[in-house]
Design a protein around this motif. Structure first.
Motif, PDB file in Angstrom:
ATOM      1  N   ARG A 291       0.841  -1.212   0.000  1.00  0.00           N
ATOM      2  CA  ARG A 291       0.000   0.000   0.000  1.00  0.00           C
ATOM      3  C   ARG A 291       0.867   1.250   0.000  1.00  0.00           C
ATOM      4  O   ARG A 291       0.585   2.215  -0.716  1.00  0.00           O
ATOM      5  CB  ARG A 291      -0.931  -0.008   1.207  1.00  0.00           C
ATOM      6  CG  ARG A 291      -1.980  -1.119   1.179  1.00  0.00           C
ATOM      7  CD  ARG A 291      -3.025  -0.894   2.257  1.00  0.00           C
ATOM      8  NE  ARG A 291      -2.446  -0.968   3.593  1.00  0.00           N
ATOM      9  CZ  ARG A 291      -2.398  -2.088   4.322  1.00  0.00           C
ATOM     10  NH1 ARG A 291      -2.884  -3.216   3.837  1.00  0.00           N
ATOM     11  NH2 ARG A 291      -1.867  -2.080   5.530  1.00  0.00           N
ATOM     12  N   PHE A 292       1.910   1.248   0.791  1.00  0.00           N
ATOM     13  CA  PHE A 292       2.772   2.421   0.951  1.00  0.00           C
ATOM     14  C   PHE A 292       3.474   2.761  -0.361  1.00  0.00           C
ATOM     15  O   PHE A 292       3.503   3.918  -0.788  1.00  0.00           O
ATOM     16  CB  PHE A 292       3.798   2.142   2.048  1.00  0.00           C
ATOM     17  CG  PHE A 292       4.701   3.299   2.369  1.00  0.00           C
ATOM     18  CD1 PHE A 292       4.183   4.537   2.694  1.00  0.00           C
ATOM     19  CD2 PHE A 292       6.077   3.137   2.355  1.00  0.00           C
ATOM     20  CE1 PHE A 292       5.024   5.606   2.998  1.00  0.00           C
ATOM     21  CE2 PHE A 292       6.921   4.193   2.657  1.00  0.00           C
ATOM     22  CZ  PHE A 292       6.393   5.436   2.977  1.00  0.00           C
ATOM     23  N   ALA A 293       4.032   1.755  -1.019  1.00  0.00           N
ATOM     24  CA  ALA A 293       4.766   1.996  -2.262  1.00  0.00           C
ATOM     25  C   ALA A 293       3.849   2.513  -3.358  1.00  0.00           C
ATOM     26  O   ALA A 293       4.265   3.305  -4.207  1.00  0.00           O
ATOM     27  CB  ALA A 293       5.469   0.709  -2.717  1.00  0.00           C
ATOM     28  N   ASN A 294       2.588   2.072  -3.339  1.00  0.00           N
ATOM     29  CA  ASN A 294       1.646   2.485  -4.385  1.00  0.00           C
ATOM     30  C   ASN A 294       1.101   3.888  -4.177  1.00  0.00           C
ATOM     31  O   ASN A 294       0.569   4.497  -5.100  1.00  0.00           O
ATOM     32  CB  ASN A 294       0.475   1.498  -4.452  1.00  0.00           C
ATOM     33  CG  ASN A 294       0.904   0.149  -4.992  1.00  0.00           C
ATOM     34  OD1 ASN A 294       1.858   0.045  -5.746  1.00  0.00           O
ATOM     35  ND2 ASN A 294       0.189  -0.905  -4.605  1.00  0.00           N
ATOM     36  N   THR A 295       1.203   4.404  -2.948  1.00  0.00           N
ATOM     37  CA  THR A 295       0.590   5.701  -2.663  1.00  0.00           C
ATOM     38  C   THR A 295       1.582   6.785  -2.273  1.00  0.00           C
ATOM     39  O   THR A 295       1.394   7.956  -2.603  1.00  0.00           O
ATOM     40  CB  THR A 295      -0.445   5.565  -1.526  1.00  0.00           C
ATOM     41  OG1 THR A 295       0.207   5.045  -0.350  1.00  0.00           O
ATOM     42  CG2 THR A 295      -1.566   4.629  -1.918  1.00  0.00           C
ATOM     43  N   ALA A 296       2.642   6.407  -1.589  1.00  0.00           N
ATOM     44  CA  ALA A 296       3.521   7.419  -1.016  1.00  0.00           C
ATOM     45  C   ALA A 296       4.864   7.549  -1.725  1.00  0.00           C
ATOM     46  O   ALA A 296       5.504   8.591  -1.659  1.00  0.00           O
ATOM     47  CB  ALA A 296       3.762   7.123   0.466  1.00  0.00           C
ATOM     48  N   GLY A 297       5.315   6.509  -2.398  1.00  0.00           N
ATOM     49  CA  GLY A 297       6.614   6.581  -3.036  1.00  0.00           C
ATOM     50  C   GLY A 297       7.746   6.357  -2.058  1.00  0.00           C
ATOM     51  O   GLY A 297       7.550   5.784  -0.991  1.00  0.00           O
ATOM     52  N   PRO A 298       8.956   6.818  -2.394  1.00  0.00           N
ATOM     53  CA  PRO A 298      10.116   6.577  -1.531  1.00  0.00           C
ATOM     54  C   PRO A 298       9.911   7.176  -0.140  1.00  0.00           C
ATOM     55  O   PRO A 298       9.257   8.193   0.030  1.00  0.00           O
ATOM     56  CB  PRO A 298      11.251   7.295  -2.272  1.00  0.00           C
ATOM     57  CG  PRO A 298      10.791   7.410  -3.679  1.00  0.00           C
ATOM     58  CD  PRO A 298       9.308   7.569  -3.607  1.00  0.00           C
ATOM     59  N   GLY A 299      10.523   6.543   0.858  1.00  0.00           N
ATOM     60  CA  GLY A 299      10.430   7.037   2.223  1.00  0.00           C
ATOM     61  C   GLY A 299      10.302   5.911   3.215  1.00  0.00           C
ATOM     62  O   GLY A 299      10.493   4.735   2.881  1.00  0.00           O
ATOM     63  N   ILE A 300       9.971   6.257   4.463  1.00  0.00           N
ATOM     64  CA  ILE A 300       9.856   5.290   5.548  1.00  0.00           C
ATOM     65  C   ILE A 300       8.513   5.461   6.236  1.00  0.00           C
ATOM     66  O   ILE A 300       8.086   6.584   6.521  1.00  0.00           O
ATOM     67  CB  ILE A 300      10.988   5.488   6.587  1.00  0.00           C
ATOM     68  CG1 ILE A 300      12.367   5.288   5.937  1.00  0.00           C
ATOM     69  CG2 ILE A 300      10.826   4.535   7.768  1.00  0.00           C
ATOM     70  CD1 ILE A 300      13.529   5.614   6.855  1.00  0.00           C
ATOM     71  N   GLN A 301       7.820   4.356   6.482  1.00  0.00           N
ATOM     72  CA  GLN A 301       6.602   4.373   7.287  1.00  0.00           C
ATOM     73  C   GLN A 301       6.771   3.381   8.423  1.00  0.00           C
ATOM     74  O   GLN A 301       7.569   2.450   8.350  1.00  0.00           O
ATOM     75  CB  GLN A 301       5.362   4.017   6.455  1.00  0.00           C
ATOM     76  CG  GLN A 301       5.305   2.556   6.023  1.00  0.00           C
ATOM     77  CD  GLN A 301       3.933   2.123   5.542  1.00  0.00           C
ATOM     78  OE1 GLN A 301       2.916   2.752   5.824  1.00  0.00           O
ATOM     79  NE2 GLN A 301       3.890   1.022   4.791  1.00  0.00           N
ATOM     80  N   VAL A 302       5.985   3.586   9.469  1.00  0.00           N
ATOM     81  CA  VAL A 302       6.072   2.731  10.658  1.00  0.00           C
ATOM     82  C   VAL A 302       4.705   2.111  10.907  1.00  0.00           C
ATOM     83  O   VAL A 302       3.672   2.789  10.811  1.00  0.00           O
ATOM     84  CB  VAL A 302       6.509   3.534  11.903  1.00  0.00           C
ATOM     85  CG1 VAL A 302       6.551   2.635  13.133  1.00  0.00           C
ATOM     86  CG2 VAL A 302       7.877   4.168  11.670  1.00  0.00           C
ATOM     87  N   THR A 303       4.683   0.806  11.211  1.00  0.00           N
ATOM     88  CA  THR A 303       3.438   0.137  11.549  1.00  0.00           C
ATOM     89  C   THR A 303       3.678  -0.808  12.714  1.00  0.00           C
ATOM     90  O   THR A 303       4.796  -1.270  12.933  1.00  0.00           O
ATOM     91  CB  THR A 303       2.879  -0.646  10.340  1.00  0.00           C
ATOM     92  OG1 THR A 303       1.618  -1.214  10.665  1.00  0.00           O
ATOM     93  CG2 THR A 303       3.823  -1.765   9.928  1.00  0.00           C
ATOM     94  N   SER A 304       2.637  -1.068  13.475  1.00  0.00           N
ATOM     95  CA  SER A 304       2.718  -2.015  14.585  1.00  0.00           C
ATOM     96  C   SER A 304       1.798  -3.177  14.287  1.00  0.00           C
ATOM     97  O   SER A 304       0.636  -2.976  13.913  1.00  0.00           O
ATOM     98  CB  SER A 304       2.302  -1.351  15.902  1.00  0.00           C
ATOM     99  OG  SER A 304       3.189  -0.300  16.237  1.00  0.00           O
ATOM    100  N   PRO A 305       2.267  -4.422  14.404  1.00  0.00           N
ATOM    101  CA  PRO A 305       1.429  -5.577  14.089  1.00  0.00           C
ATOM    102  C   PRO A 305       0.272  -5.714  15.078  1.00  0.00           C
ATOM    103  O   PRO A 305       0.422  -5.427  16.271  1.00  0.00           O
ATOM    104  CB  PRO A 305       2.399  -6.760  14.191  1.00  0.00           C
ATOM    105  CG  PRO A 305       3.479  -6.286  15.129  1.00  0.00           C
ATOM    106  CD  PRO A 305       3.612  -4.818  14.875  1.00  0.00           C
ATOM    107  N   VAL A 306      -0.887  -6.142  14.579  1.00  0.00           N
ATOM    108  CA  VAL A 306      -2.058  -6.344  15.433  1.00  0.00           C
ATOM    109  C   VAL A 306      -2.609  -7.733  15.201  1.00  0.00           C
ATOM    110  O   VAL A 306      -2.508  -8.275  14.096  1.00  0.00           O
ATOM    111  CB  VAL A 306      -3.161  -5.296  15.170  1.00  0.00           C
ATOM    112  CG1 VAL A 306      -2.671  -3.909  15.530  1.00  0.00           C
ATOM    113  CG2 VAL A 306      -3.608  -5.342  13.707  1.00  0.00           C
TER     114      VAL A 306
END
Length: 310
Positions: A291-306
């Motif tokens: 999802r991140f690569a398709n919408t935001a492009g290069p960079g870093i995102q953080v997620t926590s598993p649920v």
């Protein structure tokens, strides 16, 4: 002895196609089930055994994700590789499949060479887990794999085996980073060899980035690369991810599509340590990275598993 493969799909046409495809790539020992409940009963009762299970996602009574979860609930079937066969490409469905315990997936209509490669990877995973579980006359308690990590560098099957071998008591110590290449278009007119050359170039750059010996890095699939880190913090994961991103950007990689020259970059999804098993958290990380690569492009995102249902 030939590997025993089980196919679970409610379509007789699909079963015939699977049988023919497996025969062409050398897998003749196949048992097929049209009804997922009958397949589960045969497996859980010990009436049937399998070295690898192919499961269709969309089926009546219970779907493939539910069947996968039930199989994983049987002690003797915990390590049996499961590949989902699906015509669906939405990452939410695949995320649930990974959380239910699936090892991999192939999209219908599948390429036989791709299916063969994924089956071999899963069967190597099973062999690696069997090797680790066989400790002579008695079975040792599992421990965090450290010394063995260099053995599984760039090996998807070994990477999966290492994550699945992590005991529950130390799940909270593992962070995961999923890297995806930005700029590669699936519909681009590239030959398989051209794609392999691009992935190989990027893999070579990323594989040269220094990481602690106890971390594991692997080329997961096509434009996805994964890193497992022990005793990670968000800050340390960010710094490491940026090092990987810089390794690609500094070389200024690109590929030619029609008349244009498309630059390549890297994005990173950090899956912070949590209570989920690392192998399950990885499924969420891959879905988030897509999802991140398709919408935001290069960079870093953080997620926590649920956990499922949260």
């Amino acid at each position: 002895m030939a590997h025993r493969i089980m196919s679970v799909d409610d379509s007789e046409i699909a079963q015939e196609f699977i049988r023919a495809a497996l025969s062409d790539i050398g897998y003749e020992n196949l048992v097929s089930f049209l009804n997922p409940l009958e397949a589960f009963e045969a497996l859980s009762s010990g009436q049937e055994t399998a070295d690898l299970i192919l499961v269709d996602v969309m089926m009546p009574e219970i779907d493939g994700v539910e069947l996968c979860a039930r199989i994983r609930g049987v002690k003797d079937l915990v390590d049996t590789p499961i590949i989902m066969l699906t015509s669906r490409t939405d990452m939410e469905t695949l995320n649930h499949a990974f959380l239910a315990g699936a090892n991999d997936y192939v999209t219908k209509p599948f390429n036989r060479i791709e299916l063969q490669a994924r089956m071999r990877s899963c069967l190597r995973l099973k062999s690696e887990l069997d090797r680790r579980h066989s400790g002579g006359g008695h079975r040792r308690a599992p421990r965090v794999p450290v010394a063995e990590m260099t053995e599984v560098l760039n090996n998807k099957a070994g990477f999966q085996a290492a994550l699945q071998a992590v005991p529950a008591a130390v799940h909270h110590r593992f962070g995961l980073t999923v890297f995806r290449v930005v700029g590669l278009h699936e519909a681009a007119d590239r030959t398989p060899s051209e794609s392999a050359e691009i992935y190989g170039s990027i893999g070579g750059l990323l594989g040269a980035v220094p990481v602690p010996a106890r971390d594991i890095f692997c080329h997961w699939d096509k434009d996805l690369f994964c890193l497992a880190t022990l005793d990670a913090t968000e800050d340390s994961m960010r710094r490491t991810a940026q090092t990987f991103i810089d390794a690609v950007s500094q070389v200024r990689l690109s590929y030619r599509e029609s008349w244009a020259k498309i630059p390549l970059a890297l994005c990173a999804t950090l899956v912070l340590p949590g209570k989920l098993p690392p192998a399950s958290a990885l499924g969420q990380g891959i879905a988030a990275a897509e999802r991140f690569a398709n919408t935001a492009g290069p960079g870093i995102q953080v997620t926590s598993p649920v956990a499922v249902g949260n």
